[in-house]
Design a protein around this motif. Structure first.
Motif, PDB file in Angstrom:
ATOM      1  N   ARG A  63       0.843  -1.200   0.000  1.00 24.48           N
ATOM      2  CA  ARG A  63       0.000   0.000   0.000  1.00 24.48           C
ATOM      3  C   ARG A  63       0.873   1.243   0.000  1.00 24.48           C
ATOM      4  NH1 ARG A  63      -5.602  -2.053   0.396  1.00 24.48           N
ATOM      5  NH2 ARG A  63      -5.208  -4.197   1.052  1.00 24.48           N
ATOM      6  N   THR A  64       0.339   2.321  -0.534  1.00 19.02           N
ATOM      7  CA  THR A  64       1.014   3.600  -0.389  1.00 19.02           C
ATOM      8  C   THR A  64       0.721   4.155   0.996  1.00 19.02           C
ATOM      9  OG1 THR A  64      -0.846   4.938  -1.175  1.00 19.02           O
ATOM     10  CG2 THR A  64       0.661   4.048  -2.853  1.00 19.02           C
ATOM     11  N   LYS A  65       1.514   5.130   1.375  1.00 19.55           N
ATOM     12  CA  LYS A  65       1.297   5.752   2.685  1.00 19.55           C
ATOM     13  C   LYS A  65      -0.084   6.391   2.749  1.00 19.55           C
ATOM     14  CE  LYS A  65       4.806   7.756   4.585  1.00 19.55           C
ATOM     15  NZ  LYS A  65       5.874   8.737   4.938  1.00 19.55           N
ATOM     16  N   ASP A  66      -0.506   7.006   1.656  1.00 17.80           N
ATOM     17  CA  ASP A  66      -1.804   7.670   1.676  1.00 17.80           C
ATOM     18  C   ASP A  66      -2.954   6.669   1.724  1.00 17.80           C
ATOM     19  OD1 ASP A  66      -3.101  10.339   1.577  1.00 17.80           O
ATOM     20  OD2 ASP A  66      -4.055   9.504  -0.209  1.00 17.80           O
ATOM     21  N   GLU A  67      -2.795   5.510   1.112  1.00 14.03           N
ATOM     22  CA  GLU A  67      -3.838   4.485   1.210  1.00 14.03           C
ATOM     23  C   GLU A  67      -4.035   4.067   2.660  1.00 14.03           C
ATOM     24  OE1 GLU A  67      -4.210   1.748  -2.661  1.00 14.03           O
ATOM     25  OE2 GLU A  67      -2.209   1.715  -1.807  1.00 14.03           O
ATOM     26  N   LEU A  68      -2.942   3.873   3.386  1.00 16.82           N
ATOM     27  CA  LEU A  68      -3.048   3.522   4.801  1.00 16.82           C
ATOM     28  C   LEU A  68      -3.635   4.675   5.602  1.00 16.82           C
ATOM     29  CD1 LEU A  68       0.345   1.671   5.365  1.00 16.82           C
ATOM     30  CD2 LEU A  68      -1.914   0.650   5.018  1.00 16.82           C
ATOM     31  N   ALA A  99       9.200   2.692  -3.964  1.00 13.23           N
ATOM     32  CA  ALA A  99       9.247   1.267  -4.316  1.00 13.23           C
ATOM     33  C   ALA A  99       7.885   0.797  -4.812  1.00 13.23           C
ATOM     34  CB  ALA A  99       9.684   0.447  -3.112  1.00 13.23           C
ATOM     35  N   PHE A 100       6.810   1.265  -4.161  1.00 13.77           N
ATOM     36  CA  PHE A 100       5.463   0.920  -4.602  1.00 13.77           C
ATOM     37  C   PHE A 100       5.249   1.379  -6.043  1.00 13.77           C
ATOM     38  CE2 PHE A 100       1.070   1.826  -5.459  1.00 13.77           C
ATOM     39  CZ  PHE A 100       0.366   0.776  -4.889  1.00 13.77           C
ATOM     40  N   ALA A 101       5.659   2.618  -6.337  1.00 13.73           N
ATOM     41  CA  ALA A 101       5.450   3.169  -7.677  1.00 13.73           C
ATOM     42  C   ALA A 101       6.203   2.363  -8.737  1.00 13.73           C
ATOM     43  CB  ALA A 101       5.895   4.633  -7.708  1.00 13.73           C
ATOM     44  N   GLU A 102       7.414   1.952  -8.420  1.00 14.18           N
ATOM     45  CA  GLU A 102       8.185   1.142  -9.372  1.00 14.18           C
ATOM     46  C   GLU A 102       7.500  -0.188  -9.644  1.00 14.18           C
ATOM     47  OE1 GLU A 102      12.035   0.805  -7.675  1.00 14.18           O
ATOM     48  OE2 GLU A 102      12.515   2.937  -7.910  1.00 14.18           O
ATOM     49  N   LEU A 123      -1.053   6.437 -10.100  1.00 14.63           N
ATOM     50  CA  LEU A 123      -0.238   6.605  -8.892  1.00 14.63           C
ATOM     51  C   LEU A 123      -0.631   7.867  -8.131  1.00 14.63           C
ATOM     52  CD1 LEU A 123       3.215   5.478 -10.300  1.00 14.63           C
ATOM     53  CD2 LEU A 123       1.902   4.326  -8.505  1.00 14.63           C
ATOM     54  N   ARG A 124      -0.926   8.921  -8.846  1.00 14.99           N
ATOM     55  CA  ARG A 124      -1.356  10.150  -8.176  1.00 14.99           C
ATOM     56  C   ARG A 124      -2.659   9.920  -7.419  1.00 14.99           C
ATOM     57  NH1 ARG A 124       0.530  15.087  -9.822  1.00 14.99           N
ATOM     58  NH2 ARG A 124      -0.572  15.768  -7.945  1.00 14.99           N
ATOM     59  N   ARG A 125      -3.569   9.134  -8.016  1.00 15.99           N
ATOM     60  CA  ARG A 125      -4.834   8.843  -7.330  1.00 15.99           C
ATOM     61  C   ARG A 125      -4.610   8.024  -6.064  1.00 15.99           C
ATOM     62  NH1 ARG A 125      -6.827   8.338 -12.709  1.00 15.99           N
ATOM     63  NH2 ARG A 125      -6.593   6.066 -12.680  1.00 15.99           N
ATOM     64  N   LYS A 126      -3.512   7.303  -5.999  1.00 15.51           N
ATOM     65  CA  LYS A 126      -3.187   6.526  -4.812  1.00 15.51           C
ATOM     66  C   LYS A 126      -2.378   7.332  -3.799  1.00 15.51           C
ATOM     67  CE  LYS A 126      -3.616   1.886  -6.627  1.00 15.51           C
ATOM     68  NZ  LYS A 126      -4.588   1.505  -5.582  1.00 15.51           N
ATOM     69  N   VAL A 132       7.561  11.607  -7.770  1.00 19.96           N
ATOM     70  CA  VAL A 132       7.893  10.197  -7.551  1.00 19.96           C
ATOM     71  C   VAL A 132       7.228   9.333  -8.610  1.00 19.96           C
ATOM     72  CG1 VAL A 132       7.617   8.254  -5.954  1.00 19.96           C
ATOM     73  CG2 VAL A 132       8.236  10.515  -5.078  1.00 19.96           C
ATOM     74  N   ALA A 133       5.963   9.625  -8.907  1.00 25.34           N
ATOM     75  CA  ALA A 133       5.244   8.870  -9.933  1.00 25.34           C
ATOM     76  C   ALA A 133       5.891   9.035 -11.305  1.00 25.34           C
ATOM     77  CB  ALA A 133       3.787   9.326  -9.975  1.00 25.34           C
ATOM     78  N   ALA A 134       6.291  10.257 -11.635  1.00 29.83           N
ATOM     79  CA  ALA A 134       6.910  10.506 -12.943  1.00 29.83           C
ATOM     80  C   ALA A 134       8.239   9.778 -13.073  1.00 29.83           C
ATOM     81  CB  ALA A 134       7.107  12.009 -13.135  1.00 29.83           C
ATOM     82  N   ARG A 135       9.039   9.758 -12.001  1.00 33.27           N
ATOM     83  CA  ARG A 135      10.318   9.046 -12.057  1.00 33.27           C
ATOM     84  C   ARG A 135      10.091   7.552 -12.262  1.00 33.27           C
ATOM     85  NH1 ARG A 135      11.841  12.667  -7.940  1.00 33.27           N
ATOM     86  NH2 ARG A 135      11.372  11.122  -6.321  1.00 33.27           N
ATOM     87  N   ALA A 136       9.109   6.998 -11.587  1.00 31.07           N
ATOM     88  CA  ALA A 136       8.820   5.568 -11.746  1.00 31.07           C
ATOM     89  C   ALA A 136       8.384   5.258 -13.173  1.00 31.07           C
ATOM     90  CB  ALA A 136       7.744   5.136 -10.751  1.00 31.07           C
ATOM     91  N   ALA A 137       7.577   6.135 -13.756  1.00 31.44           N
ATOM     92  CA  ALA A 137       7.071   5.905 -15.109  1.00 31.44           C
ATOM     93  C   ALA A 137       8.166   5.993 -16.159  1.00 31.44           C
ATOM     94  CB  ALA A 137       5.961   6.906 -15.429  1.00 31.44           C
TER      95      ALA A 137
END
Length: 210
Positions: A63-68, A99-102, A123-126, A132-137
């Motif tokens: 989970r992402t931090k925001d999901e928790l 790590a989640f985003a990757e 990822l932004r919605r999560k 961070v999302a852009a780097r993973a993508a």
């Protein structure tokens, strides 16, 4: 002639990291944070109850931090409890948005064929930070994105059967558009794949640039 509905698209599924449940379960056992019930559960502090909820969620999937954070908010935990616990989980390496985003990018691009734009949006919605999302993508380069788009078009073509070319073009472009592919790339890929299949691609000759 095969009907289009004969090959339904698979439902989206949350990616799962092998062993993530075992890690969370092991940590929960060592810290006494199992979900529990009855008197023992009632006597736990808010922080202990929140920890048990987070470990249960992490045992199912990362989970992402925001999901928790949102899960704890819905359960009625105050902000101080939420942020204190999330800080501890972060320090322990149990939540790591990068790590989640990757992981998310690899899974969703491979199994659902999502383009970079759609991956970042998910990822932004999560709750993942935009940078961070852009780097993973960025792990999905232009060549990989185009190759995946071609695979999607070829699969969709097999399902379209003998529909007319205008309908095929519209549906193929719609498929790529919903998965976040740039308009120029989508037009070029559809034109190339239809031409390879022997179809008339005249309506696509004035394709927009990538």
């Amino acid at each position: 002639m095969a009907s289009e509905s004969a090959v339904p698209e698979s439902a989206d599924r949350e990616p799962v990291v092998a062993g993530s449940g075992a890690v969370a379960g092991s940590l929960a056992a060592r810290t006494g944070a199992g979900s529990g019930s009855g008197k023992a559960g009632a006597e736990r502090t808010p922080l202990q109850r929140a920890k048990a909820i987070c470990f249960d969620l992490l045992a199912a999937r990362p989970r992402t931090k925001d999901e928790l954070r949102q899960a704890l908010r819905r359960k009625g935990f105050d902000e101080d409890t939420r942020e204190t616990l999330l800080g501890k989980l972060d320090d322990a390496g149990l939540v790591d948005d990068a790590a989640f985003a990757e992981m998310w990018v690899r899974s969703r691009h491979t199994h659902q064929g999502l383009a970079r734009t759609a991956l970042v949006a998910e990822l932004r919605r999560k709750g993942v930070d935009g940078a961070v999302a852009a780097r993973a993508a960025e792990a999905v380069d232009r060549d990989a994105e185009e190759q995946r788009a071609r695979e999607l078009v070829r699969k969709r073509l097999r399902a379209l059967g003998g529909v007319d070319e205008q309908t095929a073009i519209r549906r193929l472009l719609g498929t790529l558009g919903r998965k976040g592919y740039p308009q120029g790339l989508a037009y070029r890929v559809v034109r190339d794949e239809l031409a390879a299949a022997g179809a008339d691609t005249t309506p696509l000759d004035d394709a927009p640039p990538d």
